[in-house]
Each structure stands twice: as C-alpha cells, then as structure tokens.
Design a protein around this motif. Structure first.
Motif, PDB file in Angstrom:
ATOM      1  N   HIS A   1     -61.002  56.729   1.121  1.00 51.44           N
ATOM      2  CA  HIS A   1     -62.030  55.963   0.568  1.00 51.44           C
ATOM      3  C   HIS A   1     -62.815  56.758  -0.365  1.00 51.44           C
TER       4      HIS A   1
ATOM      5  N   GLU B   1     -61.609  50.512  13.049  1.00 49.16           N
ATOM      6  CA  GLU B   1     -61.161  51.287  11.731  1.00 49.16           C
ATOM      7  C   GLU B   1     -60.909  52.673  11.594  1.00 49.16           C
TER       8      GLU B   1
ATOM      9  N   PRO C   1     -60.229  47.280   4.864  1.00 54.19           N
ATOM     10  CA  PRO C   1     -60.583  48.165   6.223  1.00 54.19           C
ATOM     11  C   PRO C   1     -59.198  48.225   6.813  1.00 54.19           C
ATOM     12  N   VAL C   2     -58.860  49.440   7.445  1.00 54.74           N
ATOM     13  CA  VAL C   2     -57.514  49.948   7.963  1.00 54.74           C
ATOM     14  C   VAL C   2     -57.693  50.202   9.428  1.00 54.74           C
ATOM     15  N   ALA C   3     -56.965  49.240  10.148  1.00 57.35           N
ATOM     16  CA  ALA C   3     -56.994  49.676  11.487  1.00 57.35           C
ATOM     17  C   ALA C   3     -55.280  49.985  12.129  1.00 57.35           C
TER      18      ALA C   3
ATOM     19  N   ASP D   1     -65.974  45.735   6.744  1.00 55.60           N
ATOM     20  CA  ASP D   1     -65.919  46.810   7.805  1.00 55.60           C
ATOM     21  C   ASP D   1     -65.049  45.999   8.719  1.00 55.60           C
ATOM     22  N   GLY D   2     -64.423  47.108   9.343  1.00 54.92           N
ATOM     23  CA  GLY D   2     -63.147  46.529   9.939  1.00 54.92           C
ATOM     24  C   GLY D   2     -63.492  45.760  11.383  1.00 54.92           C
TER      25      GLY D   2
ATOM     26  N   LEU E   1     -56.922  55.321  17.843  1.00 53.96           N
ATOM     27  CA  LEU E   1     -56.344  54.608  16.874  1.00 53.96           C
ATOM     28  C   LEU E   1     -54.898  55.128  16.623  1.00 53.96           C
TER      29      LEU E   1
ATOM     30  N   LEU F   1     -60.687  43.500  13.029  1.00 54.30           N
ATOM     31  CA  LEU F   1     -59.621  44.592  13.258  1.00 54.30           C
ATOM     32  C   LEU F   1     -60.020  45.406  14.801  1.00 54.30           C
TER      33      LEU F   1
ATOM     34  N   ILE G   1     -61.981  52.511   5.312  1.00 52.16           N
ATOM     35  CA  ILE G   1     -61.650  51.571   4.442  1.00 52.16           C
ATOM     36  C   ILE G   1     -60.842  52.265   3.174  1.00 52.16           C
ATOM     37  N   SER G   2     -59.698  51.800   2.842  1.00 50.81           N
ATOM     38  CA  SER G   2     -58.936  52.291   1.854  1.00 50.81           C
ATOM     39  C   SER G   2     -59.378  51.774   0.498  1.00 50.81           C
TER      40      SER G   2
END
Lengths: 421, 421
Positions: free
Chosen positions: B230, B387, B400-402, B378-379, B142, B384, B390-391
């Motif tokens: 997270h 991921e 969710p951060v990707a 969930d990403g 990523l 996304l 998850i922030s």
C-alpha cells in the motif's frame, strides 16, 4: 519517430507515457471496437504478406551470416503458412469472450452499500521476447483484447520481421479508430532498452518475458516491475500400482514423446513398486525412441536403461530422454515430486480414486492431472483460446495465462449517502 | 534456537527452509485444525496477558528513552483493551469462511477432460512491519488461516512485545498439533535481515510490508520477492452538479474528517461549477475544523480558504487539511483524478446515474464509489472480516486484501486416459 540518440531510459519513458495515454483511450473503447481492430489487423497481416516475408528473408540472411543455430533459424523463419497461422490467431483472439466488465462477485452490506468486483484492464504490459516474430502479432492481440496497451521488445535477429508485422497490426488498429500507441515496438535492439523497460514501474504494470531460461532469469533478476514468467517444466508422471497398464503405457509415451520440446512434456516417470507392468512400460519408451535413465531397479528391468545420476531428477531435458525411478506408493511419489518438481504439471495414473485424490491435493503444482497426459498443459487445450504464457509463479495467475490473466479488477461501491460511523 | 552469529542470509535461509516444511504440513492440515489453532492462540494471548503487557512496558520504556515520537509511542503501546482486541481479532479470523478448496470455475473439454481451478495456499509469506505489536497476532492469524507459513519481522522498538505475543501464538498453534514453524519471528532486529528476507525468493512467495511510506518504498525498491503493498491514499470526492446538497455535505465532511489519519480519508474535493451549494460545503468543512486550501474559485467562496499550491493536488495530508478545486463537470473531474490520484479510492456524489456510471467506469482506482464516504475503504467494512492490508498495486489483489488474497489456485485436470493428439 523516436530520436535514437536519446538514452534508453528517455526512450522508454516517452514510450511509456504514450502507452499510458493509449491505455486510457482503450479503457473507454467498446469491446466491438477492439475486436474490429484485431480483425482488421489480421487482414493487414494477409495484405502485407509479401512485405512481411521479404523482411523475414532479410532477417534470415543476417541470422545465417551470424551463425545462428538451426533451431533458432527455424524459430525465426516465416512462410505463408506460418504467417496465415499468425493472422488466424489474431482473429481467434477477436472471437474470444470479452473478459472486461465481468462481475467477479457482488454483495450488499448491512448498511445498504452494494459492493462489486469488476474486471478491468491491467494497464500497460511489456513483452520481452526472442526470435519468434509471430509473438509480435499474438501478444499484441491478447494485450489489446484485454484492454491493455503493450510495449513489445523483440529479439535483434527478428527486427525486420517484427517491424513489418508491427506495421500491419497498427494499420488494423488505427483503421478501427484506436490509437497507434496501443501497440508500440521498441525501435532499438540496444540491450540497455530491456534494462530500462524492466525498471519502468511508473509506466509498466506487468512484464511478460517469452523466451529461453537465460532471458527469463535476467528479467526476474533485474525487474522492478512485476513479472509473469515461466521457468522450468520438470514434470512428472507417476504410475501407481493401481494403474490400468494399457492406459499407463499410452499416457506415459504420449506425455514424454508427443513433442519433447514443449514445457508440458514429462521429464521424469515415477513407477510404483506395486505396478506389475513396469518392464513393458520402460520397454515401450525405449522403443518409442526415448533414452531411458533409471535408478537401479529400473536398470534391472531392461538392459537398454542407462544409469541416472542425481542431476537427472532435476533436469528439464526438452528432448527424447526420460529419467525413471521406482517409488513406494503414492506418498513416496508425492515426496519425490515435492523435492524435484518445478511446480508446473504433474500427473498420477491410477484407477484408485483415493490415491488420485491424495496426489491431486498434496502435489503443489500449477497443474495436477489424473489419468491424462501432461502434454495437455496448454492454454488452447484448457479452452483459453490463446495464451500469453504458462506461469510457474504463484501470484496473480498460475498455469496457462490468457485474457483473464491480463486483467485486474476494481471494487465498485454504490451507496445512497452512507457515512461511516 | 537460531545462532545469532550467522549471516542474515544464512538465518533467513534456515528460517525459510523451516517455513517451507511447515507450509507443506499446513497444506495437509484440516481447516478445523487451523481454526482450532487460532482459538487456542487467542486464549493464550489472554492467558499470557501479564507477560505480554510487561514486555510491552519494557519496550515503551526503551522507546521513551530513545525519544520516539508520541505518535509512535501510541502505536507501540498495549493495554488490556488493545490486547483483548488482538485476541478477539484472532478469534474472528478463525470464524471466517475457509478460502481453501473453493472451486473458482470448472469446465469439461470436448475430449472429456474435466478442468477445475481450486484455491490453495500461497505458500510462505513474509510480513515486515513497524511499531504496532498487534500485527504479530493478526498477520499471523490471517496467513495461517489461509494455509500459509509466515515469517514475521517486526520493528526493533517492539521486540519484547513481539516475542511475547509470538510465544503465545505458538502455544496455541502447537496445542492444535500444527508445527511451531508455521509462524516464525525473525530473532534479530538487524536491518540486514530485512534485506535478506526481501531477496529470499527461493523461500518466500510474497512480502507484505506494513508501515509508513519509507518502509514500503524500501521494500518495493529492494525486493526480489513479489510485494503486496500500500503506498499513497490521495483520494478524491467529486461533488457533481446534480448532487443532493445535504447528502454531499454529510459525505464530504465524513470522508475528510471522520478519521483524518486513515488511508481511505478524502484528501481532495472536486466541486462541479454547476453545483449550487459549494460555499455551504466549503464552510461546513471549515466549521468541522478542517483547513481548506482552494483554487481561486474556492477562495472566492469563503475568506477562510487558503490558496492551494500545485503541490496540494498531489499531497496525502493524513490530517485535517483538504484541497478543493472547482471543475467543469464529470469529465473534468475524471481528468483531475487521472492526473493526481494514487488509484486508491475515489468517489462521485450525484443523483445523475449517467454521470455516476461514467465516473465509476473511467476512474481507474482500486475502489470507486457512488454516494458513499471514502472512509468505507476498509476490509472490515467490505465484509472481509480482517485485512492484511489495502493493495494499491494492480496485480494479484487490489484494494482491501484478506484471506482470498493470501491464496493462489491450482488447475486440477481429471481424465480417463486422454492422450494429446
């Protein structure tokens, strides 16, 4: 209202708890109510001008007695025109587009779930600032319009002015039916209160320091709360071999000399060896009243050029001094910028679109410019209406930060009973 | 390659300097090159499966000798299927849309300046993780795809596995002509190296901790570098009086019981007093194997309900236990969520669009849902692709951060010689 015998941590926890409650109220207020609050606050600033100017006079007298520098005294000073500027600034924030509720993006998943990201307030913002009392009005206005509660901690030298401006802001805010705790002013100038604010992660979502480098450095060192900060503006204007000489000269003189004390001012000029009009450019800066410090090649162009030391390439002068270096084309310029820039604002001046594209792509700064003056690095000039500051950090918001930078987003998921397999 | 006798600060500074150089190279690499690097890395993971599984076996033997818990051993364990899953995950990241170069917005100012905000890499990212060795592959993939260099610091219990996976990733990356320093693995499991990483603001732009609460809490406490983290997932499903009973029962059982150990699992169910089928809902949870802890009203519904204590409303169980409370309508539910949620994921189940709108607007969580299972947090489910985490923070990226969350932007200003008046 606050018991001044309590510890700074207790004080900040009390204010923080109130700010959280006010933020929850604000999140449910309409945008019209927030704009109305700001228009009323602007009017209150005008209505209470005599009180505010009298309070400022007391601060100025104390400051003069304490031997503040003329520059600091000038920052502290309010007059009718400056106060009207602050009131008009608050009104302008009221007229900006509402950043809240904007849908950033939306999608429908194959299972039918509809997902949107929607802008919402950040929450509670802490502003730590120094002598300028107008920050009390403009930072409060920006935070409030973006739906945030704010805790303001101004400089001790401006305490009377800040209290008077704060009282006027509160009059406007409560007049519109919003809670007074939307905008709180730390009632003590005890420095320990700043330390407590910087560690109050439970109550504060973002700290914005506004002031000189020592304040910003202290905040970055001590903070346990995320910080949106501006450090240096060591900005470059690179004059490419393919630059239009008249344009190059006008841009460089403007970028350096329009206002030397702003963070968008150019501090180093890089001149391509292939640029034919370098001596004229150097001469124009000298004749505009600028001290020029150059490498050997630049010194050879004009007897008035002083030698630059290694330190010059890493210096933000914020005055009428410029360092100039000769480079070998755009790649050499990019390498110099990578080694010395503070990643604030860097410009290329050229008629060669390929060279420009190369520079704009490779230079890793918050703002990169082609054929424009670095002095445009400003939220107002960027159409943001007003700015809380220019961020030299890389996260959340970069460059000029205004309302959008004072928001976050939430994911809204709309289903029809979907369970996850 | 690294001298293990040096101090952790020296080690991290050396690695950080290399990472900065690698990031500068990566910023100039094409997207096709990055995707190629990841496809080659996936192939290298497959090619070196015997080495990687043998390394993992050594870690597992050490871990068993050191008395690691069965849950930790399971996280540490690799087999053919898990390794193929990691390789396929790296390939999937290669197939995602390129986030770099996207124009976020653009405008032309009245003076003719054209301003755009364009996505660029964040820079250098530090990942601190615990036992799962697959993080070595997926976090690296990523970060690289978003144009960032990464410094990985895995758990000591997984060191052999991490080294073997890292070697395969590097083989793919260098095979595509990118520098090996794009992905570096801290070569020591000395805990002081984590401290040095957390303070290396000059070299690292973002730290992402991936692991249990104690790791995340340590990172948040010590870090001088921005952290994307997270913390808790104390998630609520609120069953409104106007909920469809069949949907409500299916959603609540899924939200709690599908997988109880994931951060999107519901931990507290709020049931509107006006909801007629509450006993059936409570019974369905008990029959699904869930321990139910309820307030007095819920205890009266089913003899199998145990009494909830105050602590239950603030507990993330991550197992087959749920707390259930009766509330008086949507506003009471919103108030409970405001007091107890961790601002991760909260859902309303109702056929009443007004009540839903009220809940979605007032609940201040990263993800708010209407008629959907909180397990969708969930990403992958959000489209996304993958991921990084998850922030639960509010800045930069939320939920969710990707790839997008691993980028920042720069302002590009194109002029025709404009000077600032």
């Amino acid at each position: 209202m606050n018991d001044l015998t309590q510890t700074p941590e207790m004080l900040i926890a009390t204010m923080g708890g109130r700010a959280r409650q006010a933020a929850a109220s604000l999140a449910q207020a309409t945008d019209a109510q927030k704009a109305d609050a700001l228009r009323r606050a602007a009017q209150a600033l005008r209505d209470h001008a005599p009180d505010i100017l009298a309070a400022n006079m007391r601060d100025m007298e104390n400051a003069a007695a304490n031997g503040l520098s003329p520059a600091m005294l000038d920052r502290l000073r309010l007059d009718e025109a400056r106060l009207e500027g602050a009131a008009a600034g608050v009104e302008q924030v009221a007229s900006l587009d509402n950043p809240l509720g904007q849908v950033i993006d939306t999608q429908v998943r194959p299972n039918g779930l509809e997902l949107s990201r929607v802008r919402v307030p950040l929450g509670v913002i802490g502003i730590i600032y120094e002598s300028r009392p107008n920050v009390t009005a403009d930072a409060a206005a920006l935070c409030l319009r973006a739906g945030n509660a704010v805790i303001l901690r101004g400089g001790s030298e401006a305490k009377e002015s800040n209290r008077a401006i704060h009282a006027a802001m509160i009059e406007g805010i409560t007049g519109a039916g919003l809670p007074a705790d939307c905008v709180q002013l730390v009632p003590t100038t005890d420095r320990a209160a700043v330390g407590a604010l910087l560690k109050a992660a439970a109550f504060i979502d973002l700290i914005v320091p506004r002031g000189g480098k020592s304040l910003v450095a202290r905040v970055q060192e001590e903070a346990r709360v995320p910080v949106l900060a501006h450090l240096d503006g060591i900005n470059h204007s690179y004059v490419d071999g393919a630059a239009n000489p008249a344009m190059a000269q006008a841009l460089v003189v403007n970028a350096k000399m329009r206002r030397t004390g702003v963070c968008g001012a150019t501090e180093t000029v890089l001149i391509d060896r292939a640029y034919g009009q370098a001596p004229a450019l150097v001469g124009a800066l000298v004749e505009a009243g600028c001290e020029v410090r150059g490498d050997a090649a630049v010194q050879a162009m004009d007897a008035r050029v002083k030698p630059a030391t290694d330190e010059d390439w890493d210096t933000e002068y914020l005055e009428a001094i410029v360092s100039i270096r000769q480079v070998d084309g755009v790649d050499d310029a990019i390498a110099h910028v990578a080694a010395h820039a503070s990643h604030h604002t860097d410009a290329i001046i050229t008629e060669d679109a390929d060279a420009a594209a190369r520079f704009l792509n490779a230079v890793d700064s918050a703002i990169v410019m082609w054929n424009a003056s670095t002095q445009f690095a400003d939220g107002g000039e960027f159409g943001l209406g007003a700015e809380i500051g220019i961020s030299t950090g890389r996260l959340h918001a970069r460059g000029p930060v205004a309302l959008e930078g004072l928001t976050t987003y939430k994911w809204i998921v709309r289903g029809t009973g979907q369970t996850r397999p």
